[in-house]
Structures are given as structure tokens and as C-alpha cells.
Design a protein around this motif. Sequence first.
Motif, mmCIF file in Angstrom:
data_model
loop_
_atom_site.group_PDB
_atom_site.id
_atom_site.type_symbol
_atom_site.label_atom_id
_atom_site.label_comp_id
_atom_site.label_asym_id
_atom_site.label_seq_id
_atom_site.Cartn_x
_atom_site.Cartn_y
_atom_site.Cartn_z
ATOM 1 N N ALA A 66 0.815 -1.213 0.000
ATOM 2 C CA ALA A 66 0.000 0.000 0.000
ATOM 3 C C ALA A 66 0.852 1.268 0.000
ATOM 4 O O ALA A 66 1.883 1.352 0.679
ATOM 5 N N VAL A 67 0.389 2.272 -0.725
ATOM 6 C CA VAL A 67 0.950 3.624 -0.828
ATOM 7 C C VAL A 67 2.461 3.697 -0.629
ATOM 8 O O VAL A 67 2.948 4.403 0.255
ATOM 9 N N VAL A 72 4.373 7.320 -0.474
ATOM 10 C CA VAL A 72 4.457 8.128 0.751
ATOM 11 C C VAL A 72 5.518 7.582 1.690
ATOM 12 O O VAL A 72 6.296 8.328 2.289
ATOM 13 N N LEU A 73 5.611 6.239 1.784
ATOM 14 C CA LEU A 73 6.556 5.657 2.731
ATOM 15 C C LEU A 73 8.006 5.954 2.357
ATOM 16 O O LEU A 73 8.871 6.070 3.210
ATOM 17 N N ASN A 115 7.396 0.510 8.585
ATOM 18 C CA ASN A 115 6.436 0.247 7.520
ATOM 19 C C ASN A 115 6.784 -0.952 6.650
ATOM 20 O O ASN A 115 6.075 -1.251 5.705
ATOM 21 N N PRO A 135 -5.201 10.338 6.231
ATOM 22 C CA PRO A 135 -3.949 9.863 6.832
ATOM 23 C C PRO A 135 -2.761 10.083 5.914
ATOM 24 O O PRO A 135 -1.668 10.406 6.375
ATOM 25 N N ILE A 136 -2.902 9.953 4.642
ATOM 26 C CA ILE A 136 -1.788 10.140 3.708
ATOM 27 C C ILE A 136 -1.335 11.589 3.733
ATOM 28 O O ILE A 136 -0.160 11.900 3.895
ATOM 29 N N GLU A 137 -2.337 12.481 3.571
ATOM 30 C CA GLU A 137 -1.993 13.910 3.538
ATOM 31 C C GLU A 137 -1.317 14.340 4.835
ATOM 32 O O GLU A 137 -0.356 15.110 4.837
ATOM 33 N N ALA A 149 0.461 12.503 6.884
ATOM 34 C CA ALA A 149 1.827 11.987 6.925
ATOM 35 C C ALA A 149 2.743 12.850 6.073
ATOM 36 O O ALA A 149 3.858 13.205 6.484
ATOM 37 N N VAL A 150 2.300 13.222 4.889
ATOM 38 C CA VAL A 150 3.132 14.048 4.004
ATOM 39 C C VAL A 150 3.420 15.405 4.666
ATOM 40 O O VAL A 150 4.545 15.898 4.689
#
Lengths: 216, 578
Positions: free
Chosen positions: B35-36, B39-40, B84, B227-229, B231-232
Motif C-alpha cells: 500500500a501507498v 508516501v513511505l 512500515n 492519513p496520507i496527507e 503523513a506528508v
Amino acid sequence: MRVVIGEDEALMRRGLALVLEHAGFEVTAVAADADDLVRKATAHRPDLVVTDIRMPPSNTDDGLLAARAIRERHPQIAILVLSHYVQRRYATELLQRPNGAAGVGYLLKQRITDVDTFCTDVRRVHHGASVLDPEIVSTLLKVDAPNAPVARLTPRQLEVLELMAQGRSNAAIAERLVITEKAVVGHISRIYDLLDLPPSPQDHRRVLAVLQHFSH
Amino acid sequence: MRGSAPFRAALALVGVITVALAALEVVLLLSWHAAVPGVLVLFPIVGLIYLAAGVSAWSRRPSNRLGALLILGALAWLAAGLLNVTVPAIAAIGLVTAVLPLALVLHMLVAFPSGRLRGRADRAAVAAIYFATLVLQAPAYLFGQGADPVSAGLAIADRPELARLGSTVQDSVGALAAAIAIVLLAARYRAASPAQRRVLGPLYLYGIAVWLFIPLSARTIPPLLGPIELAVFQLALVAGIPIAFAIAVRRGGFAQMADLDELSAWLAVRSDGAVGLTRALSCALGDPTLRLVLWAPRSGGYVDSRGDRAVDPGPGEAAVEVMLAGRRIGAIVYDAALIGEPSVVHAAARTVAVALDHQRLTVELTASGDRLRRSRERIAHAADDERRRIARDLHDGMQSRLVLLGMEASMLSSAPDLSPDARTAVAELRNGLEASVRELGALVHGLMPPALLERGLSAAVEDLADRTPIRTDVDLDLAPGTPVLSPAVELTAYFVIAEALANTVRHADASRLQVALHQRDGRLRVDVRDDGDGGAIARGETGIRGIADRVDVLGGDLTIDSPPGGGTRITAEIPCAS
């Protein structure tokens, strides 16, 4: 002829006594410092005081000051000042003596090494003359600037001036230079004219006149 | 100071290894997390930003530990990023170090600008935050997240209540550490100069804001951002931290230009002594109270630039010795609060060593100059006393003795019973003795003129003029009432005149001489001039040098004006105030 001697060195004191006795003087007292000299001269009233210049207490010109003090109080005592070094200032001070005062002399100590001449000079002082050491005279008569009055004197006139300044009489000068006394008088009158000296018939006055002529 | 070659090589190696670790992490993340991944990957990238900042700061200022802390920050980020990765054993590293980067941010804030901790409060705050992030993190991964198979790698029991308790304690200790840090930073900011505040202010504010925002944002922002935004956003804020530190360190932190290269350049062109050197150092190191003291081996203590005993370092001050070729030559005394790292001062000490030694030698020279002058004075006095004594001994002893011997020879030569030859011999002996007396008299006169001894300077100068075979006018202005001249001044003035007259007689072909003596305002002015040929300086008479030395010893000046064809004028000014 009685004399009091002022001299701080014992050896020189004995030598002076010896030579003065040789000249026919009776040494009545000796002093080793200036104050004692004035005391003894006053007490003994000698005909002549012979003194060194540099003497205690201050070891500068105490002997000279004592001699002047003695003459002031007792003008009839003749004064002979001796020193290892002669200078015009002392001569001028010594020769300014009051009228009728006794003779005065200022000589280098080393003149004693010519005993006969020295004894003659001592007697002249005793007889009222002004006696000035030849060294002072010759120093004063040094021909410096070409236009100085002394430079216009002839060699013979210079000789006469020198002897005159030492305090010698016309007769003595004539004898020394083997000329007539009349010739000496002629030279002296010319010298007086050239140096513009004040007239002073007495021998001892002439010495002071010459000295003062060369004073600055 | 850019660091030595081995240091730079080591730093490069650290950089390469860290980059390699970051690359490995990227590979791990891409391989084991579906997943994603985009971002990680930001985690290792933030780590690389830390690394770049750390290498930049450390290479620029090797003695500054912030560079090292930034590189540690890079490693912490890389470690935390492993959380992660889906491989449990690797993710465990991330679990343990999940909040370590926050601890490092606080550590750096407290340790800024030197990178070192100062005092107990500093160490307490930093110890508390490491305790909170490393030890108090344990309940979270030991007792929590039982449902997540990846995170459960380290779990020993599924006890959510223990995990929650641990989290609360961790938050409290973390908040306490942050509170201590904020108080410390506020105090530091208050004590800073306006120039320092321009660096400290933004850095502290940014650092504390980031530090508070990250834990809080996790609880407050989710309704607003996905959650993505989030984290960024968080990662972007965190990435700014190393950049801010690197800029601050490279700018010199507290100091305007702690770069000592500039100091070296300054030293090469300036020579305005102690004040300039101190100012340059305090400017370079950012401590206006900084001072330089010089080591005085003779007294075994420190002195200031005037040679006076230096004040010992006061409370809050520290000192670094300045050594040159193994010798202690001085010390730099500085404010330990303003300059955190002695190593910078040590580097500065090496840079200024030569200049400081120069300054120390100047102070020493001045002092020894004084000693030398006094010693010359004493030697001159001793020589004059000796002259006086010898002249007196000769006068009182030898001169009289020779005169008496001459007198005896004279009497002997007129003895009646002497042969003509003997009479001649004795007469010659007498003449010889008389000549010796004359020579001895001249010698005594040269040693110590009797006129000076008996009647003082004016009589002696008059006598000198009498004996000079050139017409010499004397102008004496030694007014009565003016202080009596000391024997040393009289003798020196006499020798100046005697030497000047003798030179004119020997060389100048002059017809007139003028001697003037004036005493006023505590100075004796001796002036001798002739109308002769001039050019006396070119001849470089040793006699003139001798009298110039005599005048110099008394603190006076001798000047000779002797243009060729223009006559010679020798002037001496001698202090004579009693």
C-alpha cells in the motif's frame, strides 16, 4: 718675612714650607682647611698668605674664598693663590683688589718645580706686585680672529704684552727681552693704543686692564 | 578550519554508508509493502535530508557536534521508517525507534549552537526525552497492537490497558522534558544579543512548533486531512528541521563568523596591537566580553597588554591557553555561556598564537626597555662617580707628588757641589717631571674639569671658551632661582659643549663660535654653533656619538644641523627638573 700656608695635603704642605723657607720666609703657621686658614691669618698677621684653592670643608673653591676674606679684613697681607688648574674667572676676582692693598699672585702649583723663578714670583707678590700665571696670559692672548685687535700687534709687542700681563715691571720686561726700558715704554704705549686700554701707570693695574680687555 | 583530510574521509564514509542504508530501506519498503509505497519512501528521503545537512554542517565545523547529531537524526529516521516494512523482524526496529527522531530534535535544540550540552538542566531534559522515546515506548509494542500481525512481532501479551498506561506515562515524561527544554531555550533567548536572537528565534520557534505539532496533530488533525496527507505534511515539517539547523550552524550559530579563516586573513593585514586583536577575536567567536591575557614567565603569571597583572577568570568565564611551539604565551578568557565549545576557542588560540606572541614580546620589550633605561642611567652615574673619584685621587695624590719631585730636582740642580753633567741631567729630569705634571693635569681635566667641580657649569663653560683658539661668545641664561642642576646634567651639558667646540676647532675652519645655555621649564637647552664648513654628520664623529648617548641616557635629545658649507649647529635638550 712671615708666611701662613693653607694646604690640605700634608706632603704638599711640607714641600711648600721647604721652598718658602728657601725663599727666605719664616713659616709661622700652616692650615689644612679654609676656616683654619682665616683664623690663623687673623691671629698671626703674616706678610704673606700662600694657599691652595681646593680645600676642605667643601673641597671646591674654599681656599680662594678664604684668601679674599683675609684680604678684605687685612688688606696689608699679600696673597698668593696656588692651584693645579688656573682660570680667568679666579684671576679677575683676585686682581680686583682695593687701592693700597698688598700684592696678589695666582700661579699653577707646578711652577714650584722651577724653584728660583717661583721664589722670585713670591718675593714680587710680597713686594706688592700682581703676578699672573703665564698659562692664563697665553690663553688670553691666543690669536683667534684675523681682525681682532691682538692680531695687529707685532710679535715683539705680543711678547711685551704677555710679560706685562704676568705682572712684570718695565725694568723686568726690558731685562727679559734684552731691550732698553725706554723701548719697553714705547711698546706699551702702542699696545695701549691698539687695544684701547684705560691708562694705568701702576704695574699691577695693568694686569687687570689686560684681563678685562679679554673678558667676554 | 575545514577539518583534516582523515576527518573528511571518515565523514565521506559515514555519508556513503548512510546513503546505502537509505537505498536498502527504499528497496525493503518497495518490496514488502503493497500500500501507498510512494508516501513511505518519504521516510528515507527525510533521512537523506538529515544526512546532507549533517555532512554539510560537520564538514564546515568539525568541532561542532551538531553535525554529528544531524547524522544521528538521519539514522534515527531510517530506523523509524522500517516500521512500515512488512517483514516483522525488520519492522521491530521501527517499532523500537518510532519516536526517536523527536528526541533528537529536542536534543539538537537544547544543544544548539555548539552541539554540546551545558549544565545539569540540559542533560536532565535530554535524558528524560531519550528515556521517554526509547524506554517508555516499550509498553506500546510489548502489550499493544495485538491485532496487527506485523506490529505484533515484539508483543509479549495483548494487554491494551497496559499499553494505554505506558502511552500516558510516555506522554507525561515527554511533556516534562519538553517543558524543561522550553524554559531553557527561553532563558537562552533572553540572554542572547540581538544578532544572536535573529538566529535563535526562528530556529527555536520552528523546532518547538514541529516538536509539539507532530504528537498533537496525530490526535487533532485526522478529521481535516486524510492519513496520507497528514503523513506528508508531518514529514515536510520534519524535513525542514535539519535544514534549519544546518543553515544556523553554517552561518556560525551564535558567532558572526566563527570561521577562523577570516580571522587569519584579518591577522595578516592588521597590526593595531592588543585592542585590535581582542576585538577581532571577540567578533570571530561572538563573545564581546572576551579578553586576551599574556603569560609573563618572569613573574609566573598573566598580565594584560599594558603589563599589569591580569584579572583571573570570573564566574561563568573559562580560559583557553594559547601555546606556541610548546611554550605558553597567553590565554583567551571567554564567557562559557556564549561560546559553548572550547574547541573553537582552541582553534582560535592556534590562529592567534603568533600574533599574541608578537604582542607579548612588545609588552616584554617595553618593560625591558624601561629596565634598560634605568640600568643605563645607573651605569652612567656609576661611571661619572668613578670619573670623579679617579680625578680626585690623581689631583690629590699623583699631581702633588710629581710637583714635589720636580721641586726637589729643581733644588738639587742648583746645589753647589754638582758636576756640570749632573746638573744638566737633573735639569732634564726636572723638565721631564714638569711635562708629566702638565700631561697629568690635562688628563685630570679631561676626566672631570676642575672648573666644573669647583664652580659649576657656567664657570666651566666660560673656561672652555677661554681655551678655545677661536673667538667664542658665551650666552648663559641659568637664572638664579631655577633648580640647581644635577651633577649628571652639568657634566653632560659640559661634554656636549666641549665636544662641539673641539670638533669645530679640528674640522670646521670656523672664525666664530657661539655657545648658549638656557634653563627653563625643567629643561636645559645647550646650543653650540659655528660659521665653519658644516658637514659634521657625514664625518660621523665617535665623539658626537658618545655625547648623543650621554644625552639619551638622561632622556634628552641631541640634534646636529650641519649642511655642507652652512656651519654646524649642535643642540641638546636635557630634562633637568629636580
